[in-house]
Design a protein around this motif. Structure first.
Motif, PDB file in Angstrom:
ATOM      1  N   ALA A  80       0.851  -1.191   0.000  1.00  0.00           N
ATOM      2  CA  ALA A  80       0.000   0.000   0.000  1.00  0.00           C
ATOM      3  C   ALA A  80       0.887   1.240   0.000  1.00  0.00           C
ATOM      4  N   ARG A  81       0.458   2.258  -0.732  1.00  0.00           N
ATOM      5  CA  ARG A  81       1.191   3.526  -0.732  1.00  0.00           C
ATOM      6  C   ARG A  81       1.203   4.111   0.669  1.00  0.00           C
ATOM      7  N   ARG A  82       2.320   4.748   1.024  1.00  0.00           N
ATOM      8  CA  ARG A  82       2.423   5.384   2.329  1.00  0.00           C
ATOM      9  C   ARG A  82       1.554   6.631   2.363  1.00  0.00           C
ATOM     10  N   THR A  83       0.830   6.794   3.459  1.00  0.00           N
ATOM     11  CA  THR A  83       0.034   8.006   3.643  1.00  0.00           C
ATOM     12  C   THR A  83       0.964   9.165   3.978  1.00  0.00           C
ATOM     13  N   ASP A  84       0.439  10.379   3.934  1.00  0.00           N
ATOM     14  CA  ASP A  84       1.255  11.547   4.295  1.00  0.00           C
ATOM     15  C   ASP A  84       1.770  11.427   5.726  1.00  0.00           C
ATOM     16  N   GLU A  85       0.922  10.915   6.615  1.00  0.00           N
ATOM     17  CA  GLU A  85       1.337  10.755   8.009  1.00  0.00           C
ATOM     18  C   GLU A  85       2.462   9.725   8.133  1.00  0.00           C
ATOM     19  N   GLU A  86       2.351   8.607   7.427  1.00  0.00           N
ATOM     20  CA  GLU A  86       3.410   7.592   7.450  1.00  0.00           C
ATOM     21  C   GLU A  86       4.699   8.137   6.861  1.00  0.00           C
ATOM     22  N   GLU A  87       4.582   8.926   5.816  1.00  0.00           N
ATOM     23  CA  GLU A  87       5.756   9.530   5.186  1.00  0.00           C
ATOM     24  C   GLU A  87       6.419  10.508   6.157  1.00  0.00           C
ATOM     25  N   ARG A  88       5.607  11.301   6.841  1.00  0.00           N
ATOM     26  CA  ARG A  88       6.125  12.307   7.759  1.00  0.00           C
ATOM     27  C   ARG A  88       6.838  11.664   8.951  1.00  0.00           C
ATOM     28  N   ASN A 146       9.726   2.699  -3.227  1.00  0.00           N
ATOM     29  CA  ASN A 146       8.729   3.692  -3.648  1.00  0.00           C
ATOM     30  C   ASN A 146       8.932   4.094  -5.101  1.00  0.00           C
TER      31      ASN A 146
END
Length: 139
Positions: free
Chosen positions: A64-72, A103
């Motif tokens: 699954a693509r990383r969410t903005d929160e996971e990326e942060r 990614n």
């Protein structure tokens, strides 16, 4: 220091740290050869699942693509597999420091109109079943 001298993810025992190197990629995170792989870390708890799909053909990632929160927060990338027509897992995670190439591979596949799934090989080692992402196949 993020990685010990031999590489791998220090959050896991020695035989389950995963493996890979940023040195295997060109400046744009394109694998430098067809033989580049990343071995997932944290596969020890998933031995039963891995043994069940070890002989399956055409196994691929289902990341699954990383969410903005996971990326942060720089959350780890957990890997599930697509095998035998269904999604199984999780079966491990991308070792720390190697999230970028994964990614980029998913983005490259998506932009090329291919399924954003990285081919996988489930291999038996002296430490148990392990998952190798065949990054060179995403070129």
């Amino acid at each position: 220091m993020l990685f010990r001298r031999g590489g791998g993810d220090p959050d896991f025992p020695k035989g389950d740290q995963g493996r890979g190197s940023l040195g295997d990629y060109k400046f744009d995170l394109m694998p430098s050869s067809k033989n580049v792989t990343i071995r997932l870390a944290g596969s020890d708890p998933h031995q039963e699942v891995l043994s069940g799909i070890a002989q399956a053909a055409g196994v691929e990632t289902a990341i699954a693509r990383r969410t903005d929160e996971e990326e942060r927060t720089d959350a780890p990338i957990v890997v599930r597999l697509f095998a035998n027509g269904r999604i199984v897992g999780p079966v491990g995670r991308v070792p720390r420091g190697l999230e970028g190439p994964v990614n980029e591979a998913l983005s490259r596949l998506d932009l090329a109109g291919r399924k954003p799934r990285i081919p996988v090989e489930v291999v038996r080692t002296k430490d148990g079943w392990r998952v190798d992402l065949r990054m060179g196949d995403t070129r």
